[in-house]
Motif scaffolding. Structure first.
Motif, PDB file in Angstrom:
ATOM      1  N   ASN A  74       0.809  -1.218   0.000  1.00 16.98           N
ATOM      2  CA  ASN A  74       0.000   0.000   0.000  1.00 16.98           C
ATOM      3  C   ASN A  74       0.848   1.277   0.000  1.00 16.98           C
ATOM      4  OD1 ASN A  74      -2.351  -1.558   0.089  1.00 16.98           O
ATOM      5  ND2 ASN A  74      -2.387  -1.555   2.333  1.00 16.98           N
ATOM      6  N   PRO A  75       1.578   1.569  -1.074  1.00 18.44           N
ATOM      7  CA  PRO A  75       2.372   2.805  -1.130  1.00 18.44           C
ATOM      8  C   PRO A  75       1.471   4.032  -1.057  1.00 18.44           C
ATOM      9  CG  PRO A  75       2.317   1.729  -3.278  1.00 18.44           C
ATOM     10  CD  PRO A  75       1.713   0.767  -2.316  1.00 18.44           C
ATOM     11  N   VAL A  76       1.871   5.022  -0.273  1.00 19.40           N
ATOM     12  CA  VAL A  76       1.019   6.194  -0.026  1.00 19.40           C
ATOM     13  C   VAL A  76       1.425   7.423  -0.826  1.00 19.40           C
ATOM     14  CG1 VAL A  76       0.462   5.393   2.297  1.00 19.40           C
ATOM     15  CG2 VAL A  76       2.399   6.960   1.956  1.00 19.40           C
ATOM     16  N   VAL A  77       2.576   7.417  -1.472  1.00 20.80           N
ATOM     17  CA  VAL A  77       3.040   8.591  -2.213  1.00 20.80           C
ATOM     18  C   VAL A  77       2.034   8.959  -3.297  1.00 20.80           C
ATOM     19  CG1 VAL A  77       4.814   9.478  -3.759  1.00 20.80           C
ATOM     20  CG2 VAL A  77       5.462   8.157  -1.753  1.00 20.80           C
ATOM     21  N   GLY A  78       1.655  10.233  -3.335  1.00 19.57           N
ATOM     22  CA  GLY A  78       0.708  10.725  -4.315  1.00 19.57           C
ATOM     23  C   GLY A  78      -0.735  10.681  -3.867  1.00 19.57           C
ATOM     24  N   HIS A  79      -1.011   9.976  -2.765  1.00 21.97           N
ATOM     25  CA  HIS A  79      -2.390   9.879  -2.288  1.00 21.97           C
ATOM     26  C   HIS A  79      -2.784  11.131  -1.508  1.00 21.97           C
ATOM     27  CE1 HIS A  79      -3.609   5.674  -3.214  1.00 21.97           C
ATOM     28  NE2 HIS A  79      -2.299   5.524  -3.340  1.00 21.97           N
ATOM     29  N   ALA A  80      -4.090  11.336  -1.391  1.00 23.13           N
ATOM     30  CA  ALA A  80      -4.627  12.503  -0.694  1.00 23.13           C
ATOM     31  C   ALA A  80      -4.725  12.230   0.801  1.00 23.13           C
ATOM     32  CB  ALA A  80      -5.998  12.861  -1.253  1.00 23.13           C
ATOM     33  N   LEU A  81      -4.276  13.197   1.595  1.00 20.67           N
ATOM     34  CA  LEU A  81      -4.452  13.159   3.046  1.00 20.67           C
ATOM     35  C   LEU A  81      -5.570  14.141   3.384  1.00 20.67           C
ATOM     36  CD1 LEU A  81      -3.416  12.167   5.834  1.00 20.67           C
ATOM     37  CD2 LEU A  81      -1.938  14.193   5.858  1.00 20.67           C
ATOM     38  N   VAL A  82      -6.653  13.638   3.946  1.00 18.22           N
ATOM     39  CA  VAL A  82      -7.853  14.437   4.160  1.00 18.22           C
ATOM     40  C   VAL A  82      -8.088  14.659   5.649  1.00 18.22           C
ATOM     41  CG1 VAL A  82     -10.350  14.569   3.808  1.00 18.22           C
ATOM     42  CG2 VAL A  82      -8.881  13.573   2.040  1.00 18.22           C
ATOM     43  N   VAL A  83      -8.425  15.905   6.010  1.00 15.48           N
ATOM     44  CA  VAL A  83      -8.773  16.259   7.383  1.00 15.48           C
ATOM     45  C   VAL A  83     -10.278  16.480   7.441  1.00 15.48           C
ATOM     46  CG1 VAL A  83      -8.442  17.906   9.273  1.00 15.48           C
ATOM     47  CG2 VAL A  83      -6.527  17.340   7.746  1.00 15.48           C
ATOM     48  N   HIS A  84     -10.926  15.822   8.411  1.00 14.27           N
ATOM     49  CA  HIS A  84     -12.371  15.935   8.584  1.00 14.27           C
ATOM     50  C   HIS A  84     -12.688  16.803   9.797  1.00 14.27           C
ATOM     51  CE1 HIS A  84     -13.248  12.554   5.763  1.00 14.27           C
ATOM     52  NE2 HIS A  84     -12.043  12.143   6.162  1.00 14.27           N
ATOM     53  N   GLY A  85     -13.769  17.570   9.718  1.00 18.18           N
ATOM     54  CA  GLY A  85     -14.264  18.311  10.861  1.00 18.18           C
ATOM     55  C   GLY A  85     -14.987  17.402  11.826  1.00 18.18           C
ATOM     56  N   LYS A  86     -15.494  17.972  12.921  1.00 16.75           N
ATOM     57  CA  LYS A  86     -16.123  17.129  13.945  1.00 16.75           C
ATOM     58  C   LYS A  86     -17.403  16.474  13.442  1.00 16.75           C
ATOM     59  CE  LYS A  86     -18.678  20.903  16.223  1.00 16.75           C
ATOM     60  NZ  LYS A  86     -18.874  21.627  17.501  1.00 16.75           N
ATOM     61  N   GLY A  87     -18.013  17.052  12.420  1.00 17.89           N
ATOM     62  CA  GLY A  87     -19.208  16.455  11.853  1.00 17.89           C
ATOM     63  C   GLY A  87     -18.938  15.492  10.717  1.00 17.89           C
ATOM     64  N   GLY A  88     -17.661  15.295  10.384  1.00 17.91           N
ATOM     65  CA  GLY A  88     -17.288  14.372   9.321  1.00 17.91           C
ATOM     66  C   GLY A  88     -17.030  15.025   7.984  1.00 17.91           C
ATOM     67  N   GLU A  89     -17.372  16.315   7.840  1.00 16.16           N
ATOM     68  CA  GLU A  89     -17.149  16.981   6.553  1.00 16.16           C
ATOM     69  C   GLU A  89     -15.652  17.137   6.280  1.00 16.16           C
ATOM     70  OE1 GLU A  89     -17.759  20.394   9.537  1.00 16.16           O
ATOM     71  OE2 GLU A  89     -18.234  18.265   9.302  1.00 16.16           O
ATOM     72  N   ARG A  90     -15.300  17.176   5.020  1.00 17.25           N
ATOM     73  CA  ARG A  90     -13.904  17.295   4.614  1.00 17.25           C
ATOM     74  C   ARG A  90     -13.531  18.776   4.564  1.00 17.25           C
ATOM     75  NH1 ARG A  90     -13.525  12.524  -0.071  1.00 17.25           N
ATOM     76  NH2 ARG A  90     -14.552  10.918   1.211  1.00 17.25           N
ATOM     77  N   VAL A  91     -12.609  19.172   5.457  1.00 20.57           N
ATOM     78  CA  VAL A  91     -12.288  20.595   5.591  1.00 20.57           C
ATOM     79  C   VAL A  91     -10.908  20.967   5.049  1.00 20.57           C
ATOM     80  CG1 VAL A  91     -13.824  20.847   7.574  1.00 20.57           C
ATOM     81  CG2 VAL A  91     -11.408  20.271   7.949  1.00 20.57           C
ATOM     82  N   ALA A  92     -10.013  20.003   4.935  1.00 22.57           N
ATOM     83  CA  ALA A  92      -8.656  20.301   4.443  1.00 22.57           C
ATOM     84  C   ALA A  92      -8.087  19.072   3.758  1.00 22.57           C
ATOM     85  CB  ALA A  92      -7.750  20.745   5.585  1.00 22.57           C
ATOM     86  N   CYS A  93      -7.097  19.311   2.920  1.00 25.41           N
ATOM     87  CA  CYS A  93      -6.520  18.201   2.156  1.00 25.41           C
ATOM     88  C   CYS A  93      -5.141  18.589   1.635  1.00 25.41           C
ATOM     89  CB  CYS A  93      -7.452  17.857   0.985  1.00 25.41           C
ATOM     90  SG  CYS A  93      -6.886  16.474  -0.039  1.00 25.41           S
ATOM     91  N   GLY A  94      -4.344  17.589   1.355  1.00 25.51           N
ATOM     92  CA  GLY A  94      -3.041  17.763   0.718  1.00 25.51           C
ATOM     93  C   GLY A  94      -2.594  16.428   0.171  1.00 25.51           C
ATOM     94  N   THR A  95      -1.720  16.428  -0.832  1.00 26.25           N
ATOM     95  CA  THR A  95      -1.218  15.174  -1.386  1.00 26.25           C
ATOM     96  C   THR A  95       0.170  14.882  -0.840  1.00 26.25           C
ATOM     97  OG1 THR A  95      -0.397  16.371  -3.322  1.00 26.25           O
ATOM     98  CG2 THR A  95      -2.562  15.346  -3.503  1.00 26.25           C
ATOM     99  N   ILE A  96       0.438  13.613  -0.637  1.00 26.45           N
ATOM    100  CA  ILE A  96       1.726  13.175  -0.078  1.00 26.45           C
ATOM    101  C   ILE A  96       2.784  13.241  -1.178  1.00 26.45           C
ATOM    102  CG2 ILE A  96       2.951  11.280   1.035  1.00 26.45           C
ATOM    103  CD1 ILE A  96       0.250  10.340   2.117  1.00 26.45           C
TER     104      ILE A  96
END
Length: 445
Positions: A162-184
Motif C-alpha cells: 500500500n504505497p502512499v506517495v501521491g495519495h490525498a491526506l484528508v482532514v475531517h471536521g467534527k461532523g465528518g465533513e472534509r475541511v482540508a486536504c493535501g497530497t503526499i
C-alpha cells in the motif's frame, strides 16, 4: 623528608561515583535517541540516513468546502519500520475543542480523494485528532500496513505494501465533513530541503516553524538529558580522580586537569540547556501564536539563524573539554594501571572523536551539510557507544571499591615525582628492639 598522606577514604564517594557513572551512561543513550528522533522527522535542519523515506504534506482548504474554517498545516510522513507509516505535524484553523478524523484516501488528488485507502480492513476509522481552544491540533500517528516506497525491494524483490506517495491526506471536521486536504509528496532527496531554505521557500519556512513548535518539548528534553549526563559524568570523574590520586599515579593532573575539564564541560552543558530552552520556547510561541506573512517569515528565519549561531563556538568547547579530559584520563590510567588497557584505548578514541566533533561544529559554514553530518555521526558514536562503555566500565570499578580501605601512602618531599608506599608498621612485640636499633645507629634507620 616524607610526609604521610592518609588514603583511607569513606566508601560513599566511590559508591556514588560508580552509580553516577552508570546513570550517566543511561542518560547519554536516552539523549542521543531523542536527538536521532528529531533528526529523523526534521524537515530541513539535520541530515539523516533516512532522507529517502520522508515526505511532506501541505494542508489547505478542501476543494468545494465553503464554510468558515481556514485549516492550514504541514504533516511529515515517514517510514517507521518495515510496514509502518508515521504521520506527525501541526494544524491550525480547526474548530475549537473538537475531535475529527485525519486519513489517507485512495484518490491521487484532493479533487478525487475518494474513500479511505486500505487493503482489507479499514484502519482509519479510529484515527482522530483533538483541537484545543484556539483551533490548533498536533498529529502523531503510527499506522501499520503502508509504505512510502513505490518500487520493489532490490534485495528481497518484495513489492511495497500500500504505497502512499501521491495519495490525498484528508482532514475531517467534527461532523465528518472534509475541511482540508493535501497530497503526499515523493520522498525528498538529500540537499533538496536545505537548497529551498536558502531561497526562503515560503511553504518550507511555514513547515519548519510548525515543526519547531510541535517538537519544542522534545528539543528541551534532549538538552536536559545532555546536561544531566555531563553532571553525572563529572561526579563519576571526581571519584575516579580520587582513586587515581591514591594509586601511585602520583600526578597533579588527576585533580588539576582531569576534574576541571569535566566540570567545565558539565557547566557548559547546563548553560547550553538554558540558552536553547529560551530559544526553543520562543520559537514555539512564535510558531503557534503569530500570524506570519512571507516577508516576516524570511526575516524571522534569518534572525533565528543568527541567534543560534552566536553560541556555536562557545558550546563547541564542550567537545574540547571532553577531549582534554579523556586524554588526561588515558594518561593517568596508563601510568597507574588502575583499569585495563582497553579502557585507556576507549579514552583515546573518545578524545579523537571530540576533536572531530569540535572541528565539524565550528566548520559547518564551510560546507553545512557535510559538517553537520560529521558532527551528528561523531556525537552518536561518542554518546551512544563509546562514552556509555567508558562509564559502565569505570562505574563498575568504582562500585567495586565501595567499603574497601586504602593503605596510607608516603609522598616524597619533592611532591611531584610519584607516590611511594608507606613504611610497614612495626609489630608490637619487636618495637623495643626496633627503638634500640635506632639508638645504636645514631638515629639512622
Amino acid at each position: 623528608m616524607a610526609t604521610e598522606k592518609a588514603a583511607a577514604r569513606s566508601p560513599v564517594p566511590f559508591w556514588w561515583g560508580g552509580t553516577a557513572g552508570l546513570l550517566a551512561a543511561f542518560f547519554f543513550i536516552l539523549g542521543t535517541c531523542l536527538r536521532l528522533a528529531l533528526n529523523y522527522h526534521s524537515p530541513v535542519e539535520a541530515p539523516n540516513p533516512f532522507q529517502d523515506t520522508l515526505s511532506m504534506v501541505n494542508l489547505d482548504k478542501y476543494p468545494g468546502y465553503t464554510k468558515d474554517l481556514q485549516v492550514k498545516g504541514y504533516i511529515t510522513v515517514v517510514m517507521n519500520g518495515r510496514d509502518y507509516v508515521g504521520l506527525s505535524g501541526r494544524m491550525r484553523g480547526l474548530e475549537k475543542d473538537a475531535t475529527g478524523g485525519i486519513h489517507i484516501h485512495e484518490g491521487m488528488s484532493c479533487q478525487t480523494s475518494g474513500k479511505h485507502y486500505y487493503n482489507r480492513t479499514d484502519p482509519w476509522e479510529d484515527i482522530t485528532y483533538t483541537s484545543d481552544d484556539k483551533g490548533r491540533a498536533s498529529v502523531a500517528i503510527n499506522i501499520r500496513g503502508f509504505s512510502l516506497h513505490t518500487d520493489e525491494n532490490p534485495l528481497t524483490h518484495e513489492k511495497p505494501l500500500n504505497p502512499v506517495v501521491g495519495h490525498a491526506l484528508v482532514v475531517h471536521g467534527k461532523g465528518g465533513e472534509r475541511v482540508a486536504c493535501g497530497t503526499i509528496s515523493s520522498p525528498r532527496k538529500p540537499n533538496e530541503s536545505f537548497a529551498k531554505l536558502k531561497k526562503f521557500d515560503v511553504d518550507l519556512l511555514r513547515q519548519l516553524w510548525d515543526w519547531r513548535a510541535a517538537n519544542a518539548n522534545i528539543e528541551v528534553a534532549k538538552d536536559f538529558m545532555s546536561a544531566i549526563s555531563f553532571f553525572l559524568l563529572a561526579s563519576a570523574v571526581r571519584a575516579l580522580a580520587e582513586v587515581f590520586d591514591m594509586h601511585r599515579s602520583g600526578h597533579k593532573a588527576s585533580m588539576f586537569v582531569l576534574v576541571p575539564c569535566f566540570t567545565f564541560a558539565s557547566i557548559m552543558a547546563i548553560i547550553e540547556l538554558t540558552f536553547k530552552a529560551g530559544a526553543t520556547g520562543t520559537a514555539s510561541w512564535i510558531g503557534t501564536q503569530w500570524d506570519l506573512d512571507e516577508d516576516n517569515l524570511s526575516a524571522l528565519e534569518l534572525s533565528y539563524f543568527m541567534t543560534q549561531s552566536r553560541g556555536v563556538w562557545f558550546f563547541a568547547l564542550e567537545w574540547w573539554f571532553l577531549g582534554a579530559g579523556m586524554l588526561t584520563a588515558a594518561y593517568l590510567n596508563a601510568r597507574s594501571g588502575l583499569l585495563s588497557t582497553g579502557w585507556t584505548v576507549i579514552s583515546v578514541l573518545i578524545a579523537l572523536a571530540s576533536v572531530v566533533g569540535f572541528t565539524a561544529e565550528v566548520g559547518r559554514l564551510v560546507n553545512f551539510r557535510l559538517f553537520v553530518t560529521i558532527n551528528t555521526v561523531a556525537a552518536v558514536v561518542t554518546t551512544m557507544v563509546l562514552l556509555p562503555i567508558w562509564l559502565i566500565w569505570a562505574g563498575r570499578h568504582l562500585q567495586g571499591l565501595s567499603g574497601k580501605e586504602f593503605q596510607p601512602i608516603s609522598v616524597g618531599e619533592n611532591g611531584g615525582g610519584g607516590m611511594e608506599p608507606a613504611a610497614p608498621a612495626v609489630p608490637p612485640q619487636t618495637r623495643d628492639d626496633h627503638e634500640d636499633a635506632i639508638e645504636m645507629s645514631g638515629g639512622q634507620v
